[in-house]
Design a protein around this motif. Sequence first.
Motif, PDB file in Angstrom:
ATOM      1  N   ILE A   5      -7.269  -1.161   6.627  1.00 43.79           N
ATOM      2  CA  ILE A   5      -6.485  -0.410   5.788  1.00 43.79           C
ATOM      3  C   ILE A   5      -7.317   1.200   5.785  1.00 43.79           C
ATOM      4  CG2 ILE A   5      -5.835   0.850   2.931  1.00 43.79           C
ATOM      5  CD1 ILE A   5      -4.478  -1.793   4.280  1.00 43.79           C
ATOM      6  N   GLU A  37      -2.073  -5.512   7.309  1.00 47.69           N
ATOM      7  CA  GLU A  37      -3.169  -5.572   5.404  1.00 47.69           C
ATOM      8  C   GLU A  37      -4.277  -6.003   6.079  1.00 47.69           C
ATOM      9  OE1 GLU A  37      -1.792  -4.591   3.156  1.00 47.69           O
ATOM     10  OE2 GLU A  37       0.874  -4.536   3.493  1.00 47.69           O
ATOM     11  N   ARG A  69      -4.370   4.649  -2.888  1.00 43.71           N
ATOM     12  CA  ARG A  69      -4.806   4.134  -1.483  1.00 43.71           C
ATOM     13  C   ARG A  69      -6.519   3.490  -1.910  1.00 43.71           C
ATOM     14  NH1 ARG A  69      -3.030   4.393   3.892  1.00 43.71           N
ATOM     15  NH2 ARG A  69      -1.160   3.813   3.211  1.00 43.71           N
ATOM     16  N   ARG A  91       0.850  -1.378  -0.043  1.00 42.92           N
ATOM     17  CA  ARG A  91      -0.137  -0.127  -0.124  1.00 42.92           C
ATOM     18  C   ARG A  91       1.094   1.325  -0.200  1.00 42.92           C
ATOM     19  NH1 ARG A  91       0.371  -2.013   4.751  1.00 42.92           N
ATOM     20  NH2 ARG A  91       0.804  -0.560   6.520  1.00 42.92           N
ATOM     21  N   HIS A  92       1.600   1.199   0.140  1.00 40.63           N
ATOM     22  CA  HIS A  92       2.402   2.798   0.642  1.00 40.63           C
ATOM     23  C   HIS A  92       3.730   3.223  -0.865  1.00 40.63           C
ATOM     24  CE1 HIS A  92       3.038   1.822   4.614  1.00 40.63           C
ATOM     25  NE2 HIS A  92       3.230   2.688   4.642  1.00 40.63           N
ATOM     26  N   SER A 140      -4.521  -5.242  -3.786  1.00 41.48           N
ATOM     27  CA  SER A 140      -3.039  -4.387  -3.589  1.00 41.48           C
ATOM     28  C   SER A 140      -2.856  -2.870  -4.622  1.00 41.48           C
ATOM     29  CB  SER A 140      -1.549  -4.734  -3.620  1.00 41.48           C
ATOM     30  OG  SER A 140      -1.330  -5.039  -4.607  1.00 41.48           O
ATOM     31  N   LEU A 141      -2.419  -1.708  -4.334  1.00 41.02           N
ATOM     32  CA  LEU A 141      -2.280  -0.776  -5.105  1.00 41.02           C
ATOM     33  C   LEU A 141      -1.430  -1.493  -6.073  1.00 41.02           C
ATOM     34  CD1 LEU A 141       0.537   0.994  -6.318  1.00 41.02           C
ATOM     35  CD2 LEU A 141      -0.151   0.794  -2.732  1.00 41.02           C
TER      36      LEU A 141
END
Length: 491
Positions: free
Chosen positions: A161, A158, A195, A49-50, A205-206
């Motif tokens: 979020i 995880e 996000r 996610r970052h 996930s991204l």
Amino acid sequence: DPTVLFTIAGMVPFKPFFVGDEVPPWPRATSVQKCFRTVDIDIIGTTLRHCTFFEMLGNFSFGDYFKTGAIPFAWELVTEVLGIDGDRLWVTVHESDDEAEEIWRDQIGVPAGRIQRLGEDNFWKMGDTGPCGPSSEIFIDKGPAYGADGGPASGGPERFIEIWNLVFMQFNRSADGTTEPLPKPSIDTGAGLERILPVLQGVDSLYDTDLYVPLLDVAQSITGRTYGADERDDVGLRIMADHSRAMAMLVSDGVLPSNEGRGYVLRRIIRRAVRRARQLGVEGPCTERLVDTVVGVLGAAHPALAEQHRLIVDVVGREEEGFLRTLATGTAILEEQLADGTATVPGDVAFRLHDTYGFPVELTVEIAEEAGLPSGVLNVVHGLGPEAGLALVDHPGVDLISFTGSAGTGVPLGVATGLSRPLGHFFDTYITIFWSTPSIALLPLLVVWFGLTLETKLALVFLSAFWPLVINTQVGIQNVDKSYQEVATAF
Ligand code: SER
């Protein structure tokens, strides 16, 4: 804004309105803001996610609506506009914020059991200085498959979020450490598009969103590795994808690689991507294809990117070429060293590579290991100065280390040398004071001066005259099995 190198949040361009330096042309705003953050650069690629470059969505009030306006807006946006099921959402508020909790519970109808109070995590600040205030965050629960229950406060990171953040801007922190109330309480909300998108696209996930899939595809094609086959490879592929977006955006916004400030950050980003590609087996240049893909994905939304496509490819490509040359020179020097059948890489060689050639220390370690040297034997020879010692000490693989130190470098030598903590701390503090203000450090000596024998007095005079020599006496740090950073952090 001289307090930041980059726009790190959606509110940055609005800072003068919050603190009252300028009159806002409108009482409220919404924005999509290009942002770039490197505070968590070390974990990029290891989480799902970052990212460094992202597009921050947000709405703002400059002394107009406050909590009773912002909370319903946020709920409406998340549940009605984005269409996310309210039953999957949790909310956190600052531990002191009864009012926000009441609004969530009584006005919006969020069940009390899904509202949690947090301390530090629910206080947002722009940095050491600038506007700040308690915050309230909306989280989505991805379900038991993603981690432990317990809500955002104690559940799996995880699983819960954060998808929207509301900051109740009330204070301004100044450089001298004081905090003053803002002229008017204001609102700063937001979340990265990156996000929210996985939730809307129903992916994990991204990296599985349509913003990233084309980038991972090209990274796989460049490296010949398959995403999802090996976690170490995946981290590298994700870094290539993330950093290529960042480098293209930074150059299109006018940043050029250099040795300081923004330019240095860009240089690091490019080099990290190239290093990762190299680790994944790529020998030649590869950034052009990555940049082309970024422009393909984002060019329609960011026309400047498409207009400057050629320039970005050139700037990034030149930096990549230079770095590949550095890698080639460094590798040659190192191989020559290793050809002597040495059991360790001497510290002065590692430092020269790093300092003169810009050759990363971790690469020295990696090549030494590939050449069959046992892991962790990058032996930093005695007699290196503090600068070299510090440059080398905090690297995985550099275990056996000793260097000459002085308190002027801020190294907690007393601790690192294995003195007990209180004694080590005393030693370090004393040396630090001595280094900066010898006269103060000498005061305790004067207090006992009159009770001393002539020999001791002479010894003290001698010591104070030659104190730099004394301090610079080599302090050996042998077989420290923790890295310097671990020692310092534990301390
Ligand atoms: N400034 C806050 C953040 O960056 C809310 O927009 O999360």
